[in-house]
Write an enzyme that holds these catalytic residues in place. Structure first.
Site, PDB file in Angstrom:
ATOM      1  N   LYS A 288    -111.723  10.489 -14.355  1.00  0.00           N
ATOM      2  CA  LYS A 288    -110.630   9.773 -13.697  1.00  0.00           C
ATOM      3  C   LYS A 288    -110.194  10.532 -12.460  1.00  0.00           C
ATOM      4  CE  LYS A 288    -105.920   7.984 -14.381  1.00  0.00           C
ATOM      5  NZ  LYS A 288    -104.825   7.716 -15.350  1.00  0.00           N
TER       6      LYS A 288
ATOM      7  N   ASP B 275    -102.379  10.713 -21.334  1.00  0.00           N
ATOM      8  CA  ASP B 275    -102.783  11.596 -20.239  1.00  0.00           C
ATOM      9  C   ASP B 275    -101.912  12.850 -20.293  1.00  0.00           C
ATOM     10  OD1 ASP B 275    -103.882   9.047 -19.591  1.00  0.00           O
ATOM     11  OD2 ASP B 275    -103.908   9.543 -17.459  1.00  0.00           O
TER      12      ASP B 275
ATOM     13  N   LYS C 270    -109.551  14.403 -15.765  1.00  0.00           N
ATOM     14  CA  LYS C 270    -108.842  13.762 -14.657  1.00  0.00           C
ATOM     15  C   LYS C 270    -108.463  14.817 -13.626  1.00  0.00           C
ATOM     16  CE  LYS C 270    -104.384  11.304 -14.088  1.00  0.00           C
ATOM     17  NZ  LYS C 270    -103.251  10.697 -14.839  1.00  0.00           N
TER      18      LYS C 270
END
Length: 290
Positions: A235, A136, A199
């Site tokens: 996400k 990430d 995300k």
């Protein structure tokens, strides 16, 4: 920027459309979600520990809890991943025995994304070498807000190449981008540069995930898929504590992207306290298992 980006960026929904569509989403959300739905959401959680105070003992304890969940709760699924700082990846790798659970690491100078690109690349590579299944990273928000979109895209492409076949989740830090057009634009840049997931947030800013940002990002995913046939995951992360909030994000994804996205290969929620609260809803009693 690519021709694909130039074409898709024109499709950003208006604020009026976002509000109108979210009202439709709200109408579909059950007042009392059933246990099956809550278990699907639990299975999509990236169980996260990203604290300044984290240490080896804490991460070993957290990993042990993940390993033991099937013995503690009958017919309850495990989380999707454990998400930690890169220096703790070897700890999780050594201790994790739950076969279905992935190891995710934040990297690339998380959460600020403010360092030399070479250091970002090295950190991502080191996390993968240590055993991370997923990475990430945060976009260079400063470069984005300075309209240096090419630099943002180039950096993501370099990290994409360094990550190889590992899943790459790109955090656009939606709460800092100022407006919906920028959220849409950052989402398109990330996907065009090779993101496996986009995300919302790091959870380290005053504004994190919001339904509006989630809708815009999911619409961007839909437009990108319709044009390319490539499925990019979504996400939500940052401030998602209550099961009701998690359920709402689930229904945003369902409304925008359909049932195909409602699995942990394409839908995740990054959270720490949410897992306990979902376990409490399922069991009907307070729970502090994690």
């Amino acid at each position: 920027m690519t021709k694909l980006y130039q074409k898709l960026i024109k499709l950003c929904p208006s604020e009026t459309e976002i509000r109108k569509e979210l009202k439709k989403v709200t109408a579909t959300v059950p007042e009392f979600p059933d246990k099956h739905l809550l278990m699907k959401i639990l299975r999509s959680i990236d169980l996260t520990s990203l604290n300044t105070t984290d240490n080896k003992s804490h991460i070993i304890h957290l990993t042990g809890k993940v390993n033991s969940i099937s013995g503690r709760f009958s017919n309850i699924p495990n989380v999707a991943a454990i998400c930690v700082y890169p220096n703790f990846v070897p700890v999780v790798k050594e201790k994790l025995t739950a076969k279905s659970v992935k190891i995710a690491a934040v990297a690339g100078a998380f959460p600020s994304s403010q360092t030399f690109r070479a250091i970002k690349l090295a950190e991502c590579k080191m996390a993968i070498e240590a055993g991370a299944d997923e990475i990430d990273i945060v976009i260079s928000v400063g470069a984005f807000l300075g309209n240096d979109f090419a630099a943002v895209a180039d950096e993501i492409r370099e990290i994409r190449e360094a990550a190889g076949e590992k899943h790459l989740k790109i955090i656009i830090e939606s709460g800092l981008l100022g407006d919906y057009e920028n959220i849409f634009k950052a989402s398109m840049i990330a996907m065009d540069a090779g993101a496996d997931f986009i995300k919302t947030s790091t959870g380290k800013t005053s504004i994190s995930a919001t339904p509006e940002a989630a809708f815009v990002m999911c619409r961007a995913i839909s437009d990108f898929f319709n044009e390319t046939g490539i499925k990019v995951g979504f996400k939500a992360a940052g401030g998602i504590v209550n099961p009701a909030d998690a359920v709402y994000y689930y229904y945003v994804v369902k409304y925008c992207l359909g049932e195909e996205w409602l699995n942990n290969r394409l839908f995740r929620i990054g959270a720490s306290r949410l897992a306990n609260n979902i376990l409490a809803e399922i069991s009907g009693s307070n729970n502090d298992y994690f």
